[in-house]
Every structure is written in C-alpha cells, then in structure tokens.
Design a protein around this motif. Sequence first.
Motif, PDB file in Angstrom:
ATOM      1  N   SER A   1       0.840  -1.198   0.000  1.00 29.96           N
ATOM      2  CA  SER A   1       0.000   0.000   0.000  1.00 29.96           C
ATOM      3  C   SER A   1       0.879   1.254   0.000  1.00 29.96           C
ATOM      4  CB  SER A   1      -0.896   0.042   1.230  1.00 29.96           C
ATOM      5  OG  SER A   1      -1.284  -1.240   1.580  1.00 29.96           O
ATOM      6  N   HIS A   2       1.948   1.162   0.817  1.00 31.62           N
ATOM      7  CA  HIS A   2       2.839   2.306   0.903  1.00 31.62           C
ATOM      8  C   HIS A   2       3.478   2.609  -0.455  1.00 31.62           C
ATOM      9  CE1 HIS A   2       5.468   5.134   2.854  1.00 31.62           C
ATOM     10  NE2 HIS A   2       6.472   4.603   2.165  1.00 31.62           N
ATOM     11  N   GLU A   3       3.956   1.570  -1.099  1.00 33.09           N
ATOM     12  CA  GLU A   3       4.606   1.737  -2.406  1.00 33.09           C
ATOM     13  C   GLU A   3       3.639   2.291  -3.447  1.00 33.09           C
ATOM     14  OE1 GLU A   3       7.717   1.563  -3.210  1.00 33.09           O
ATOM     15  OE2 GLU A   3       8.235   0.993  -1.157  1.00 33.09           O
ATOM     16  N   LEU A   4       2.389   1.878  -3.337  1.00 34.62           N
ATOM     17  CA  LEU A   4       1.401   2.354  -4.311  1.00 34.62           C
ATOM     18  C   LEU A   4       1.007   3.797  -4.006  1.00 34.62           C
ATOM     19  CD1 LEU A   4      -0.869  -0.809  -4.573  1.00 34.62           C
ATOM     20  CD2 LEU A   4       0.741   0.021  -6.276  1.00 34.62           C
ATOM     21  N   LYS A   5       1.071   4.114  -2.723  1.00 37.36           N
ATOM     22  CA  LYS A   5       0.609   5.435  -2.308  1.00 37.36           C
ATOM     23  C   LYS A   5       1.581   6.526  -2.755  1.00 37.36           C
ATOM     24  CE  LYS A   5      -1.718   7.136   1.834  1.00 37.36           C
ATOM     25  NZ  LYS A   5      -1.566   8.462   1.646  1.00 37.36           N
ATOM     26  N   THR A   6       2.887   6.194  -2.735  1.00 42.34           N
ATOM     27  CA  THR A   6       3.879   7.239  -3.058  1.00 42.34           C
ATOM     28  C   THR A   6       3.674   7.820  -4.466  1.00 42.34           C
ATOM     29  OG1 THR A   6       5.286   5.806  -1.777  1.00 42.34           O
ATOM     30  CG2 THR A   6       6.299   7.796  -2.650  1.00 42.34           C
ATOM     31  N   PRO A   7       3.635   6.986  -5.513  1.00 39.22           N
ATOM     32  CA  PRO A   7       3.410   7.586  -6.846  1.00 39.22           C
ATOM     33  C   PRO A   7       2.056   8.266  -6.950  1.00 39.22           C
ATOM     34  CG  PRO A   7       3.518   5.185  -6.988  1.00 39.22           C
ATOM     35  CD  PRO A   7       3.869   5.548  -5.596  1.00 39.22           C
ATOM     36  N   LEU A   8       1.064   7.734  -6.242  1.00 37.86           N
ATOM     37  CA  LEU A   8      -0.270   8.349  -6.298  1.00 37.86           C
ATOM     38  C   LEU A   8      -0.233   9.759  -5.715  1.00 37.86           C
ATOM     39  CD1 LEU A   8      -2.763   5.469  -5.393  1.00 37.86           C
ATOM     40  CD2 LEU A   8      -2.616   6.757  -7.536  1.00 37.86           C
TER      41      LEU A   8
END
Length: 481
Positions: A265-272
Amino acid sequence: MYSIRWKILIAYLLIIIIAFSVVAATLIQLVGDYMFNQRVRDDQRVAENLASLLSEALYSLDVRAMYDGALNASAEKLSRVMVLDRFGVVQVDARSELNGRRFQNAEVIRALNGGGPDYGFYDIDDTGTLSHRTGLTALGNIREMTGLYAAPIYRDSELIGALVYISQAQEIYESLREITTQTILWMVMVAASALLMSMFVVRTITRPIGELSAGISRMSRGDLSTRVEVRGKNEFAQLASAFNSMSEKLERLDKSRNQFVSNASHELKTPLSTMKILSETLLYQENYDPEMQKEFLSDINKEIDRLNRIVSDLLTLVNIDSGGMQMNLGETRLRDVVTEQVKRLTPLAREAGLELSCVIRDPCETTGDSLKLQQVVYNVIDNAIKYTPRGGEVHVELAKVGKKAVIRVEDTGIGIPQEDLPHIFDRFYRVDKARSRETGGTGLGLSIVKQIVLLHDGDVRAESVENKGSTFTIELPLVQK
Ligand SMILES: Nc1ncnc2c1ncn2[C@@H]1O[C@H](COP(=O)(O)OP(=O)(O)OP(=O)(O)O)[C@@H](O)[C@H]1O
Ligand SMILES: [Mg+2]
C-alpha cells in the motif's frame, strides 16, 4: 474427553481382573490338585498296607485282631477304619457304629467287584450324611470333608473282603479356602492399585490432549500466538511441538502477509501522492506555461509507469504464491537467454558509463520457461548496472558446473552490507531506501528472481563486499542427456 478416560480405565481394569482371575483360578486348581493327589497317594498306601495286614485276621474272622488293627490305624490320624467281608458287611468298625451293617458306596462296590482299590472324596454335612464330592471348590460351607479309600483284601489271591479307610481331609479344604481368600484379597489389592495407576496413566494421556485441543480452539479463534507446553519426549510431546511449530509458522506467515500488504500500500501510495500534487498544480495553475505543463505531464507519466510496474510485479508474486503461475516449460538454451539480455541492457550500461562484458563457456540446455528466465537474468544484470557507479564494470558469465548451469553476474559497484545480505531477496527490501527510490526500485525484483529460480528447482545467492562489488550466482539444473 471424559469418555475416552473412562473407556481406557474400564478396559485397563477389565484386562487386569480377567487376567488375574484366570491365573488365580488355574493356580488354585493346580495347588488343590497337588494337595489332593498327595493325600490320595499317602492314604491309599496306608489303606493297602492295612488291607494286607488284616487279611489273615479277616480270613480267620479274628475280630479282636481286626479291631486292634483298625483302632491302631484310626488313632493316628483322626481317621476311621472298617473291615468289610466279601458281601460288604462291616465286620469291624473302629468307631463301633456300623458293626454288622452293610456299607455300600461306589468305591466299596468297585473294590469288592475286583476293580482294585478306589477312593473318593465326601462331604459330611450337618446331618452326618456323606455326599460325594465332585468338583473341587473351596467355597461354600462344608463342615467336614473326608477321603474314602476302599482297598480289596486278598488271601492267596482270592478276594475275601474290603478295607475302608476314611481319613479327614478337612485341612486340605481349609488351606485351599485360605489360599482362595488370600488370592481374592490380592486381586482386590492389585485391582485397586491398577485402578490408581491407570488413573495416573490416563491422566498423563488425556491431559496433553486436553491442552492441545484448548490450544487449537484458541488458535481457531484467531490467536496465532498460542503455544502449548511440551512435556517429555513421547508422542504427545512430538504432537505438541508439531503444533507449536505450526502455529509459529502461521504467525510468521500472518505477520509477513500484513507486512507485505502494508508495504504494497505504501509503495502504491507514493506515486499516487506525487501524481496528485502534480495534477493539482496543473489544475490550479494561474498562468498557462506550456513548458511546465509538459514537464509535469511527463512526470505524471513516469509515475504511472512506476505504478504499472509495481502492480505487475505484485501480481507476479501473488501468482507465484497462490501456485497459479503459468509455466510454459520447454527446452531452453541459457546461452540465448543470457546473450539476449546482455544485448538488451548494453545501451543502459553505456548510458550509465559502465563496461558490460559477457563470456559464454557452454550453451547450457535447461528445462524452463524462457520468458521467466529472461526476467531473472534481466533483473540481476539491471541491479548490477543500477548499483554500480560510473566507470565500473559488470561481467556476466555462463558455464556448466557438474550437472548445473551457473550464471554469474559480477559488478564493481557499491556492494551490499553483510547485515543486509540475508534480506535482499525479501519483498520490498532495499538497502538504501532513498537511493533505490531515485533509481526507481521497489525492492521486488530479487524476490521475483528467487521465486522463479525456485520454481525451476534452481538456487540463487549473493556475495558482496561493501564498496567493492557484488556477485550474484544463479544455478539451474541442466537437461540430462
Ligand atoms: N548488484 C547489486 N549491488 C548492490 N546492491 C544491490 C545489488 N542488487 C541488489 N541490491 C540491493 O538489493 C535491494 C533489492 O534488490 P531488488 O532488485 O529486489 O530491488 P530494487 O532493485 O531496489 O527494485 P526493483 O528491482 O523492484 O526495481 C536493492 O534495493 C539494493 O539495495
Ligand atoms: Mg532490482
């Protein structure tokens, strides 16, 4: 749980009681037989001796002599002697009760009919009547038990009468009764201690079962930290430690799954969030600046690429985890896989100012999914390029070693600290988070490499010296020819 306890207890008790009863009954029977046989032998000898002793007196009807002989023999052993003539009429009774009467019972009849000496056991009940004793049981109330011996009396091999020798056998009966009482007493004591022992045994059996089932229900309620106590080294201890290692594994798995989800989730959140900021800036931009707009859009595009890559990496991993990975197995020549990936990555290496070299020693045929093996080789060389500063070298080598194909990727890069080495194949693990993000890494590359190599029955490992360089070694089984 209680039912098993009672079942075992009852079974235990039944076995002991039955076994003990059989043994006791046999023993009593044997002892009784022995005592009776002994007595029969002794008394028979007395009877026969008397018979031959009194033969002359009977023939000459010397009552005095007969009486003396009978009394003499009777005095000794609380016994009674009678001399009968040929027709069973009592000539002399040591107790003088039956004189002149006919005395007829099975033994006497047999002796007078030429059947030789005979004996039998009789019970004398309260009324004084003799009743033939058939079985040998020491139970019941018998006032007196006697042995009756009838020996034929011969004179010059002519049958002239019979000698009846009645001897008291009550003491045999008494001692037999004593033995039986003792045995029953012992049986009760043994059964009681067996009961105690079996209660103890059953407790040691059922207690771990109870604890285990309590542990299992706690675990099924979601408490994965449940452990049960392991006592001793028996099968239950093995079961308990198997349970513990299972729950440990489950707990670890649960933790790593949570970790995985939160990392993802964290990894997905950064680019978002980056995209959100960029698009908002564009949206609320006051002055229209086409240069800046283009730059921002291109940044957004990069973030989308990054998102795409993470999502497809995650999908790959999830696929492998759930066993749903489609493998297109076929004969794959690793020489082709390696040279192709080296060729593909040469521009990237040149751009990074690195020298990428490759040596192929053997063609190395393996059974595998060539697309996935390409991904493996690509990832490892890509890492070597990413983590090697300008002016460095990356060297790739393929060779056959024994029954295995070995791919080595060596670089002169930044290396990996010893404490990080064991973790680099973990999901999302990056040695230097900031630097990796710069290079666009998510830390999924090597974990995918590891999973794919394992699916091919191969192995992958890394050695590294910080600031000197790293070597990744991939081993794959060769096709056996
Ligand atoms: N050749 C190497 N030299 C130095 N460090 C390396 C090398 N290969 C991997 N690493 C370290 O191991 C970490 C994990 O590598 P991995 O390939 O899994 O992730 P990544 O390269 O950061 O991201 P991704 O491959 O998902 O884009 C890297 O972040 C890096 O710190
Ligand atoms: Mg990588």
